[in-house]
Design a protein around this motif. Structure first.
Motif, PDB file in Angstrom:
ATOM      1  N   UNK A 111       7.505   8.431   2.639  1.00  0.00           N
ATOM      2  CA  UNK A 111       6.467   9.428   2.919  1.00  0.00           C
ATOM      3  C   UNK A 111       5.218   8.789   3.515  1.00  0.00           C
ATOM      4  N   UNK A 112       5.242   7.482   3.734  1.00  0.00           N
ATOM      5  CA  UNK A 112       4.054   6.743   4.171  1.00  0.00           C
ATOM      6  C   UNK A 112       4.051   6.595   5.681  1.00  0.00           C
ATOM      7  N   UNK A 152       0.800  -1.219   0.000  1.00  0.00           N
ATOM      8  CA  UNK A 152       0.000   0.000   0.000  1.00  0.00           C
ATOM      9  C   UNK A 152       0.831   1.266   0.000  1.00  0.00           C
ATOM     10  N   UNK A 153       2.168   1.157   0.199  1.00  0.00           N
ATOM     11  CA  UNK A 153       3.034   2.334   0.230  1.00  0.00           C
ATOM     12  C   UNK A 153       3.199   2.946  -1.161  1.00  0.00           C
ATOM     13  N   UNK A 154       3.466   4.237  -1.144  1.00  0.00           N
ATOM     14  CA  UNK A 154       3.834   4.965  -2.359  1.00  0.00           C
ATOM     15  C   UNK A 154       5.305   5.334  -2.284  1.00  0.00           C
ATOM     16  N   UNK A 169       6.651   7.672  -9.988  1.00  0.00           N
ATOM     17  CA  UNK A 169       5.946   7.397  -8.736  1.00  0.00           C
ATOM     18  C   UNK A 169       5.253   6.052  -8.836  1.00  0.00           C
ATOM     19  N   UNK A 170       5.514   5.175  -7.848  1.00  0.00           N
ATOM     20  CA  UNK A 170       4.951   3.824  -7.886  1.00  0.00           C
ATOM     21  C   UNK A 170       4.182   3.552  -6.605  1.00  0.00           C
TER      22      UNK A 170
END
Length: 382
Positions: free
Chosen positions: A191-192, A15-17, A69-70
């Motif tokens: 950033x998560x 679920x992280x970006x 961005x993934x």
């Protein structure tokens, strides 16, 4: 040619970006026109796949970087999205980028906590926070909360934890009732933001580690209505006692010179003697009160009932003469002493003191007649 690749954060949780950055370099001697650059997903999502649909020309010896961005929508594992560079005059560059997805959370454990908490008493809970992940995490903050619980620290900031690193945090807790204390441990992976929750039960009960006052070796001396109590007070608990004081309560009235005896601080297994003076006309027993404070400043009292039936009765035979403890008119000895008295109407005559005075007088007369005092005087003159 692709000269470097970086993934931030190093390891994504599900679920992280994150970002994938690819750097290229023109190692030739002429410029190269680039039509587009793309990152093919292959297991993970690419959120800005059309950002580099038109790139331009890269000069000889120059570098250019592309950031995608993934999002880790897949299960834990290693995925290989493909970086694709389309050359305008023909040809292309392809490069597979390894991206790791691992959802292991940080570990929070109780290192030290009491089994029970005193009501409205302060005690300490210590937690350990460990990072079992392959990559580092940052911004770790621990926030405690719970009904009926007060904390001296609203939150503790631990900062970053490298892989396999551990840090401790302590909280001073004051509980008014049995409840549950929740620790919310928040941290960031890139950033998560993530949270780990730990719940600790708080049980209210008596604890043997608190200061515990024990009174021993009480001795009583009476002179009319005046009573003197002496003895020892010992801290039988496992924590320090502060501002320890000894006095008496109704029906006794504290009097000078020692209405209240101040002992001060007592460490565990430490003791101190005390002496308290009072009046207790007509009383058969009096309460001896020991007052003390714990490390949080709370005041406690412990009371010992002292019977006066076995107290010795002191009599006055001249200035300041007192019968030894345990002498009550019969031929019995006191504590380590010798008891002597006359029966009938002479029971109050201090026979021992008179006998000692007589012996001393005889010794003085004999010494004077033998000339011992003259010899001593002549020796001092020389």
């Amino acid at each position: 040619a692709v000269t470097s690749v970086s993934v931030n954060p190093d390891t994504l949780m599900r679920g992280d970006t994150g970002t994938v950055t690819v750097e290229i370099k023109n190692t030739g001697e002429t410029g190269v026109a680039i039509s587009r650059a793309e990152l093919y997903p292959n297991g993970i999502s690419v959120l800005n796949d059309k950002t580099y649909n038109s790139v331009g020309t890269i000069g000889p010896g120059n570098t250019m970087s592309f950031t995608f961005t993934v999002r880790a929508d897949a299960a834990d594992g290693i995925y290989y999205p493909t970086f694709y560079l389309d050359i305008r005059n023909g040809g292309s560059v392809r490069y597979s980028v390894p991206v790791t997805v691992e959802s292991t959370e940080i570990q929070v454990n109780v290192v030290d906590a009491p089994e029970t908490f005193p009501v409205d008493g302060k005690d300490t809970i210590t937690l350990s926070v460990g990072n079992p992940r392959e990559g580092s995490v940052n911004g770790i903050t621990i926030t405690p909360s719970g009904e009926g619980v007060r904390n001296t620290r609203t939150a503790v900031f631990l900062g970053a934890l490298a892989s396999d690193e551990e840090k401790n945090a302590s909280f001073e807790i004051t509980a008014s009732r049995s409840t549950e204390l929740t620790f919310d441990v928040s941290y960031r992976n890139g950033i998560n933001e993530h949270h780990t929750i730990l719940t600790v039960p708080i049980e209210i009960g008596e604890r043997a580690v608190a200061p515990d006052m024990v009174v021993n070796n009480i001795e009583i001396a009476r002179g009319g209505s005046a009573i003197t109590l002496t003895g020892d007070v010992t801290n039988a608990g496992l924590k320090d006692a502060y501002s320890v004081k000894v006095t008496v309560d109704d029906p006794a009235t504290p009097t000078d010179p020692y209405p209240v005896y101040v002992v001060g601080g007592l460490e565990p297994d430490d003791f101190s003697s005390f002496e308290v003076t009072c009046n207790a006309e007509g009383a058969s027993s009096i309460p001896l009160v020991v007052e003390y404070r714990d490390q949080d400043g709370r005041t406690f009292t412990e009371t010992v009932t002292v019977s006066l039936n076995s107290a010795s009765q002191a009599s006055q035979a001249g200035a300041g003469s007192t019968m030894p403890s345990g002498m009550t008119g019969g031929p019995q000895g006191g504590r380590g002493g010798m008891g002597m008295s006359f029966g009938g109407g002479f029971s109050q005559i201090p026979a021992m003191e008179i006998l000692l005075v007589v012996i001393g007088g005889v010794a003085v007369v004999v010494g004077w007649r033998k000339g011992y005092f003259g010899k001593i005087r002549d020796r001092f003159r020389k």
